[in-house]
Write an enzyme that holds these catalytic residues in place. Structure first.
Site, PDB file in Angstrom:
ATOM      1  N   TRP A 367       9.141  29.442  24.914  1.00  0.00           N
ATOM      2  CA  TRP A 367       9.012  30.409  26.023  1.00  0.00           C
ATOM      3  C   TRP A 367       9.623  29.845  27.304  1.00  0.00           C
ATOM      4  CZ3 TRP A 367       4.688  30.383  29.961  1.00  0.00           C
ATOM      5  CH2 TRP A 367       4.193  29.079  30.172  1.00  0.00           C
ATOM      6  N   ASP A 368       9.912  28.543  27.306  1.00  0.00           N
ATOM      7  CA  ASP A 368      10.553  27.913  28.457  1.00  0.00           C
ATOM      8  C   ASP A 368      11.742  28.759  28.913  1.00  0.00           C
ATOM      9  OD1 ASP A 368       9.101  26.062  26.863  1.00  0.00           O
ATOM     10  OD2 ASP A 368      10.148  24.351  27.732  1.00  0.00           O
ATOM     11  N   GLU A 495      -1.861  24.212  27.197  1.00  0.00           N
ATOM     12  CA  GLU A 495      -2.076  23.693  25.832  1.00  0.00           C
ATOM     13  C   GLU A 495      -3.239  22.720  25.739  1.00  0.00           C
ATOM     14  OE1 GLU A 495       1.648  22.353  24.197  1.00  0.00           O
ATOM     15  OE2 GLU A 495       2.402  24.402  24.096  1.00  0.00           O
ATOM     16  N   LYS A 607      -3.398  21.254  31.070  1.00  0.00           N
ATOM     17  CA  LYS A 607      -2.162  20.493  30.987  1.00  0.00           C
ATOM     18  C   LYS A 607      -1.144  21.047  31.995  1.00  0.00           C
ATOM     19  CE  LYS A 607       1.276  19.444  27.366  1.00  0.00           C
ATOM     20  NZ  LYS A 607       1.775  19.886  26.047  1.00  0.00           N
ATOM     21  N   GLN A 608      -1.274  22.358  32.252  1.00  0.00           N
ATOM     22  CA  GLN A 608      -0.224  23.021  33.036  1.00  0.00           C
ATOM     23  C   GLN A 608      -0.750  24.331  33.626  1.00  0.00           C
ATOM     24  OE1 GLN A 608       1.181  23.401  28.814  1.00  0.00           O
ATOM     25  NE2 GLN A 608       2.731  24.631  29.863  1.00  0.00           N
TER      26      GLN A 608
HETATM   27  C1  BGC Z   1       4.389  22.537  27.046  1.00  0.00           C
HETATM   28  C2  BGC Z   1       4.846  23.894  26.583  1.00  0.00           C
HETATM   29  C3  BGC Z   1       6.354  23.886  26.470  1.00  0.00           C
HETATM   30  C4  BGC Z   1       6.839  22.756  25.598  1.00  0.00           C
HETATM   31  C5  BGC Z   1       8.343  22.637  25.542  1.00  0.00           C
HETATM   32  C6  BGC Z   1       4.929  21.466  26.112  1.00  0.00           C
HETATM   33  O1  BGC Z   1       4.570  20.222  26.587  1.00  0.00           O
HETATM   34  O2  BGC Z   1       2.992  22.462  27.089  1.00  0.00           O
HETATM   35  O3  BGC Z   1       4.427  24.880  27.497  1.00  0.00           O
HETATM   36  O4  BGC Z   1       6.803  25.099  25.980  1.00  0.00           O
HETATM   37  O5  BGC Z   1       6.339  21.547  26.108  1.00  0.00           O
HETATM   38  O6  BGC Z   1       8.868  22.366  26.808  1.00  0.00           O
END
Ligand code: BGC
Length: 780
Positions: A367-368, A495, A607-608
């Protein structure tokens, strides 16, 4: 394999160049990533043509092709129904850069003999990597070496290297061996998912070696994905005959040269990759021959000229100028450049989490793309944004198939991570469960349509994706006892929290998605009845079904805690124990490498950005006070262990008036790779964070939002800066935004007219009145 790294920040802060002035084994691995060249297809890490003989674990001499992959079964010791069954991973393909230089039997190697002057530079305006050095062989013979390397933006299959060698204190024999090396394999990931793939050993089998004078090619096959790859080179030294040679899986040309002191010798090498993912197998060799013969006929300088012209056009739309902070200026241009190097522009490939600079995350697309990277291309180079959308349309059949596997009778479910469209996430709690990918794709289509007004695209592909993906919300949602529409058992963007009910982000994005799908269906039915009828027939969507979507959207459950006055990340988040940050040692971050996932899931720890991301994407749905309270709450429980986090916190910090925080978070993102702040850039750049820098300026400091097609700005100027400036394309117009301490200047550079607001004040630019200067004092 953790190399010690030294940040590049000790190097000159040139606004347009990345330069190193010493060859250093400690930072070698990192700099292979930073000096990697790519063109959206080929990616060559920045290892020297001579290879690398330094300590183990300080190099990965990788070559990658966006979208070229091997597949392998995912083996679960304990499997379950519909878990992803097959992984795809980007292959390390033959290394075609190799050039060995021998001076009277001594092989040029920066780590033996004596390295004198040394400099390597990547100029972001020319796209040519230039290395210039002096080296003394163990016996005392001295040479000057200058090499130039280009990966063509104009022809995705082509790269070229020119090496110029001058004997400084001798005349005599110099042997040059140019080759392509097929004995390569991928990195192994171990316990860190961000490193590489789970496979070991070589994945490509050499089936033929073709030699024809100056031309050498390896023909190889993948075992499982069934692709054929031709990796070819053509090498020339003027006035010297090429001797073809082959040793095992290496093939190339030898040139035995009689060198004269002070007179340069020049080897030019053209390299190409063609695979059966793009062309019929029978055409590959001929295509390689033709590409290389044409490139040689045009010459190295012509390639450089075309590269510079391509980049001039790119920067004309994409450049962000920051005056007052050289480190940031360098960082943001470096990031934009890498985005261009990483993005697939053929409609069949996309942009991997680490671009084509390394094997981290296995070359997968996430989804990035839609949520982080898409806006940069949409507003700077909309034609590239469109290609990214084409890629998703190409994956619609697999998304439909995946939906069936997941027991959805109708609709399409896009994979969490993939290369060719199949779900590759082996860990479903932080993978397949992220159903928000469907809404993220719909969001990018909505943004595209609002920015371009491209109804043809909606009729051809956009509507079909949006309708098919919208169906999944009805498939997984249900009414609770209070009549609210709930979406259960999903994972949101964060995550560190998995498999929850009513993740706020997911529900709010699903609501947006359902409404957009319904509105778009109505609009197309009105304005393009024929197209609508075709899509409706293909999908079976009916007006009754659309009415169900509107109803679900109206009743969507959006968890809110009245006492705290914040949006709840999900139904259970606020009931969990807050992570014990005070007693977590620094070395235990990122938490994912030090705690079992369930330990993390049991806590309030992010985490984000999750709710905070919704504040940006669905900006109009929140008051400023909401945003401030949400920011305060979630900031306190967020680790930013994901590189996707800081940029979003920076943007919302700007919006709610936390200017120092906005700046600090922005700094973390802007030089994340250049300064290796996450300690893993040696495995590849972080493309989402790179694009987050662009968002940090446009959405953050300039306060830009496009909500339901309406453009607005609310700019501020970080204290340290004198001004910043960027351009956007919207509805056929190009607008330049320049913010200094005193004024915000908006200039219409192309197009007939553009309307927007500046802190709520209407601004209307036209061809005859193309500029507005608005005093910023009121905002000071
Ligand atoms: C993040 C995800 C992301 C992925 C790839 C992971 O560490 O939590 O949101 O899509 O990295 O960049």
């Amino acid at each position: 394999m953790q190399p010690s790294t030294s940040p590049l920040s000790t190097l000159p802060l040139d606004p347009w160049c990345i330069r190193e002035t010493a060859f250093d084994t400690a930072s070698h691995f990192l700099r292979e990533t930073l000096f990697a060249l790519g063109n959206g297809y080929i990616g060559l890490r920045g290892t020297g043509e001579e290879g690398y003989t330094g300590p183990a674990g300080t190099s990965l001499d990788g070559t990658y092709l966006n979208g070229f992959y091997e597949s392998e079964p995912i083996v679960y010791p304990e499997s379950a129904f519909a878990l992803a069954k097959t992984n795809q991973f980007m292959l390390n393909v033959p290394n075609a850069k190799g050039i060995a230089i021998e001076i009277d039997g001594a092989r040029f190697d920066p780590l033996t003999g004596t390295l004198g002057r040394y400099e390597r530079e990547l100029d972001l305006r020319t796209g040519v990597l230039v290395r210039s050095l002096e080296w003394t062989a163990p016996g005392g013979k001295r040479i000057a070496l200058r090499s130039r390397r280009v990966v063509s933006f104009a022809n995705k299959h082509l790269f070229a290297i020119e090496v110029e060698l001058t004997p400084l204190n001798f005349s005599g024999r110099i042997t040059l061996r140019s080759f392509v090396d097929g004995a390569v394999k991928n990195q192994e990931a171990g316990d860190d998912p961000r490193v590489g793939s789970a496979v070991s050993g070589p994945a490509l089998q050499t089936v033929a070696v073709e030699q024809d004078g100056a031309f050498s090619a390896l023909v190889q096959r993948t075992h499982n994905s069934g692709f054929t790859l031709v990796s070819a080179i053509r090498s020339v030294v003027e006035g010297v005959d090429a001797d073809a040679w082959q040793e095992g899986q290496r093939a190339g040309q030898t040139f035995v040269c009689t060198a004269v002191e002070g007179q340069p010798l020049r080897l030019t090498k053209y390299g190409s990759y063609h695979s059966s993912r793009d062309y019929p197998e029978g055409e590959l060799l001929a295509r390689a021959q033709e590409t290389l013969t044409d490139a040689q006929a045009a010459g190295f300088e012509a390639l450089c000229a075309s590269q510079a012209a391509f980049l001039a056009d790119f920067w004309a739309g994409a450049d962000v100028e920051i005056l007052g902070d050289d480190a940031l200026q360098q960082g943001i241009r470096f990031n934009e450049y890498h985005l261009l190097q990483s993005v697939g522009r053929d409609g069949r490939t996309n942009i991997a989490a680490k671009g084509v600079t390394g094997e981290g995350y296995e070359g997968h697309y996430f989804w990035d793309t839609e949520i982080y990277i898409f806006p940069f291309f949409l507003y700077s180079k909309p034609e590239i944004a469109r290609k990214l959308l084409e890629y998703r349309y190409a994956g619609l059949p697999q998304a439909r198939e995946r939906a069936r596997q997941m027991s959805h009778a109708k609709g399409a479910l896009y994979p969490w991570r993939t290369i060719a469209g199949g779900e590759c996430s082996a860990y479903f709690p932080a993978g397949t469960a992220q159903y928000h990918i469907n809404a993220d794709i719909a969001y990018s289509i909505k943004s595209y349509y609002e920015a371009t007004g491209d109804l043809d695209y909606m009729a051809q592909a956009g509507l079909e994706i949006v309708l098919e993906t919208a169906r999944i919300w009805i498939g997984i949602g249900s009414d609770d006892r209070e009549g609210r529409f709930c979406i259960n058992e999903v994972t949101g963007p964060d995550e560190y929290t998995a498999l929850v009910n009513n993740n706020y982000y997911t529900n709010a994005m699903a609501r947006m998605h359902l409404r957009f799908a319904a509105d778009m269906a109505d609009q197309l039915a009105r304005e393009r009845a024929g197209d609508f009828a075709r899509v409706a027939a293909a999908t079976g969507v009916t007006s009754e079904e659309i009415a169900v979507w509107r109803d679900a959207a109206a009743r969507m459950h959006l968890p809110y805690d009245g006492k705290l006055g914040i949006h709840e990340q999900d139904d259970s988040f606020l009931s969990k124990k807050v992570w014990d940050f005070a007693n977590t040692p620094k070395e235990n971050y990122p938490l994912l490498l030090n705690y079992h996932p369930m330990v993390i899931y049991r806590h309030q720890v992010c985490k984000q950005a999750d709710v905070v991301l919704a504040l940006l994407l669905l900006s109009n749905e929140f008051t400023l006070e909401d945003k401030r309270r949400d920011f305060d709450y979630y900031e306190a429980v967020t680790t930013h262990d994901s590189s996707l986090s800081s940029c979003i916190f920076s943007i919302i910090a700007s919006e709610v008036g936390y200017h120092d925080k906005a700046y600090d978070y922005f700094m973390e993102t802007a030089r994340l790779d250049l300064d290796d702040t996450h300690g893993n850039t040696h495995y590849g750049v972080h493309t989402a964070a790179m694009a987050g820098t662009w968002m940090g300026v446009a959405y953050g400091f300039a306060g830009m939002r496009v909500s339901d097609g309406a453009l607005r700005f609310a700019p501020t100027l970080p204290r340290k800066w004198q001004h910043y400036q960027f351009k956007i394309q919207l509805r056929g117009a190009q607008l330049q935004v320049r913010v200094s301490g005193q004024v915000a200047e908006y200039t219409l550079l192309a197009g007939d007219a553009l309307d927007f607001t500046h802190f709520g004040q209407e601004v209307a630019l036209t061809r005859s009145a193309p500029a507005a200067r608005i005093s910023m004092e009121a905002q000071a």
